[in-house]
Design a protein around this motif. Structure first.
Motif, PDB file in Angstrom:
ATOM      1  N   UNK A  37       0.825  -1.205   0.000  1.00  0.00           N
ATOM      2  CA  UNK A  37       0.000   0.000   0.000  1.00  0.00           C
ATOM      3  C   UNK A  37       0.863   1.259   0.000  1.00  0.00           C
ATOM      4  N   UNK A  38       1.971   1.203   0.706  1.00  0.00           N
ATOM      5  CA  UNK A  38       2.869   2.354   0.779  1.00  0.00           C
ATOM      6  C   UNK A  38       4.264   1.927   1.156  1.00  0.00           C
ATOM      7  N   UNK A  39       5.250   2.713   0.727  1.00  0.00           N
ATOM      8  CA  UNK A  39       6.648   2.423   1.027  1.00  0.00           C
ATOM      9  C   UNK A  39       7.375   3.742   1.198  1.00  0.00           C
ATOM     10  N   UNK A  40       7.853   3.986   2.417  1.00  0.00           N
ATOM     11  CA  UNK A  40       8.548   5.239   2.752  1.00  0.00           C
ATOM     12  C   UNK A  40      10.007   4.934   3.056  1.00  0.00           C
ATOM     13  N   UNK A  41      10.903   5.758   2.526  1.00  0.00           N
ATOM     14  CA  UNK A  41      12.336   5.600   2.782  1.00  0.00           C
ATOM     15  C   UNK A  41      12.878   6.935   3.261  1.00  0.00           C
ATOM     16  N   UNK A  42      13.571   6.906   4.414  1.00  0.00           N
ATOM     17  CA  UNK A  42      14.130   8.118   5.008  1.00  0.00           C
ATOM     18  C   UNK A  42      15.653   8.028   5.055  1.00  0.00           C
ATOM     19  N   UNK A  43      16.311   9.142   4.763  1.00  0.00           N
ATOM     20  CA  UNK A  43      17.763   9.223   4.851  1.00  0.00           C
ATOM     21  C   UNK A  43      18.139   9.601   6.283  1.00  0.00           C
ATOM     22  N   UNK A  44      18.838   8.705   6.985  1.00  0.00           N
ATOM     23  CA  UNK A  44      19.264   8.979   8.369  1.00  0.00           C
ATOM     24  C   UNK A  44      20.769   9.248   8.437  1.00  0.00           C
ATOM     25  N   UNK A  45      21.377   9.511   7.279  1.00  0.00           N
ATOM     26  CA  UNK A  45      22.809   9.772   7.189  1.00  0.00           C
ATOM     27  C   UNK A  45      23.054  11.282   7.287  1.00  0.00           C
ATOM     28  N   UNK A  46      24.317  11.673   7.371  1.00  0.00           N
ATOM     29  CA  UNK A  46      24.673  13.091   7.470  1.00  0.00           C
ATOM     30  C   UNK A  46      24.966  13.722   6.115  1.00  0.00           C
ATOM     31  N   UNK A  47      24.772  12.962   5.043  1.00  0.00           N
ATOM     32  CA  UNK A  47      24.912  13.507   3.695  1.00  0.00           C
ATOM     33  C   UNK A  47      23.938  12.790   2.765  1.00  0.00           C
ATOM     34  N   UNK A  48      23.801  13.301   1.554  1.00  0.00           N
ATOM     35  CA  UNK A  48      22.881  12.703   0.583  1.00  0.00           C
ATOM     36  C   UNK A  48      23.295  11.278   0.255  1.00  0.00           C
ATOM     37  N   UNK A  49      22.313  10.410   0.052  1.00  0.00           N
ATOM     38  CA  UNK A  49      22.538   9.046  -0.413  1.00  0.00           C
ATOM     39  C   UNK A  49      21.593   8.789  -1.581  1.00  0.00           C
ATOM     40  N   UNK A  50      21.797   7.681  -2.274  1.00  0.00           N
ATOM     41  CA  UNK A  50      20.834   7.232  -3.268  1.00  0.00           C
ATOM     42  C   UNK A  50      20.315   5.869  -2.829  1.00  0.00           C
ATOM     43  N   UNK A  51      19.094   5.544  -3.266  1.00  0.00           N
ATOM     44  CA  UNK A  51      18.527   4.249  -2.917  1.00  0.00           C
ATOM     45  C   UNK A  51      17.837   3.649  -4.125  1.00  0.00           C
ATOM     46  N   UNK A  52      17.675   2.321  -4.055  1.00  0.00           N
ATOM     47  CA  UNK A  52      16.949   1.579  -5.081  1.00  0.00           C
ATOM     48  C   UNK A  52      16.037   0.573  -4.392  1.00  0.00           C
ATOM     49  N   UNK A  53      14.902   0.282  -5.029  1.00  0.00           N
ATOM     50  CA  UNK A  53      13.961  -0.716  -4.515  1.00  0.00           C
ATOM     51  C   UNK A  53      13.709  -1.706  -5.648  1.00  0.00           C
ATOM     52  N   UNK A  54      13.835  -3.008  -5.327  1.00  0.00           N
ATOM     53  CA  UNK A  54      13.636  -4.060  -6.321  1.00  0.00           C
ATOM     54  C   UNK A  54      12.467  -4.960  -5.944  1.00  0.00           C
ATOM     55  N   UNK A  55      11.810  -5.477  -6.974  1.00  0.00           N
ATOM     56  CA  UNK A  55      10.816  -6.541  -6.831  1.00  0.00           C
ATOM     57  C   UNK A  55      11.469  -7.785  -7.425  1.00  0.00           C
TER      58      UNK A  55
END
Length: 121
Positions: A37-55
Motif C-alpha cells: 500500500x505504501x513504502x517510505x524511505x528516510x535518509x538517516x545519514x549526514x549527507x545525501x545518499x541514493x537508494x533503489x527498490x527491487x521486486x
C-alpha cells in the motif's frame, strides 16, 4: 479469504552498500498474495545518499507464459539529509507467493524503511 493489514519496518539498511537486502518476502504457506500500500524511505545519514527498490519474482501468470524476473521499482533515487521519499506514488504493488521487496543504498545502514501491506490469505 482473510485480509490482514501489517507494517514492515527496518531501522537502517542495507547491511552492505551495493548489496540489496530483503525487506519482505510474501509468504508461501498459507498461500498469500500481498498488496503493498505504501513504502517510505528516510535518509538517516549526514549527507545525501541514493537508494533503489527491487521486486524479485520467480512467479508467472497474468497471461504470460514467461517467468517474472527482478525489476526496479525505484533506481538510484537521490535523497537529501533528513528527507523522506514516498515510493510507489499513486499506486499499489502486488506480490505473489515467494516474491520479495529488496532495498539497496549507496551507503550501508543509512536508510530507514517503512512499508504498509495487506496480506490476503
Amino acid at each position: 479469504m482473510a485480509n490482514t493489514f501489517k507494517v514492515v519496518s527496518h531501522d537502517v539498511m542495507p547491511a552492505s552498500a551495493g548489496t540489496p537486502e530483503d525487506l519482505y518476502t510474501c509468504p508461501t504457506s498459507p498461500a498469500t498474495t500481498t498488496v503493498v500500500i505504501g513504502l517510505m524511505i528516510a535518509n538517516v545519514h549526514t549527507s545525501q545518499v541514493t537508494f533503489s527498490v527491487k521486486h524479485v519474482s520467480t512467479t508467472s501468470g497474468g497471461g504470460r507464459s514467461a517467468t517474472n524476473t527482478t525489476t526496479f521499482l525505484q533506481k538510484d533515487i537521490p535523497i537529501a539529509v533528513g528527507e523522506t521519499k514516498q515510493c510507489l506514488v499513486g499506486g499499489k504493488h502486488v506480490l505473489e507467493q515467494g516474491d520479495k521487496i529488496q532495498v539497496d543504498a549507496s551507503v550501508s545502514d543509512k536508510v530507514s524503511v517503512t512499508m504498509s501491506i495487506m496480506e490476503i490469505t
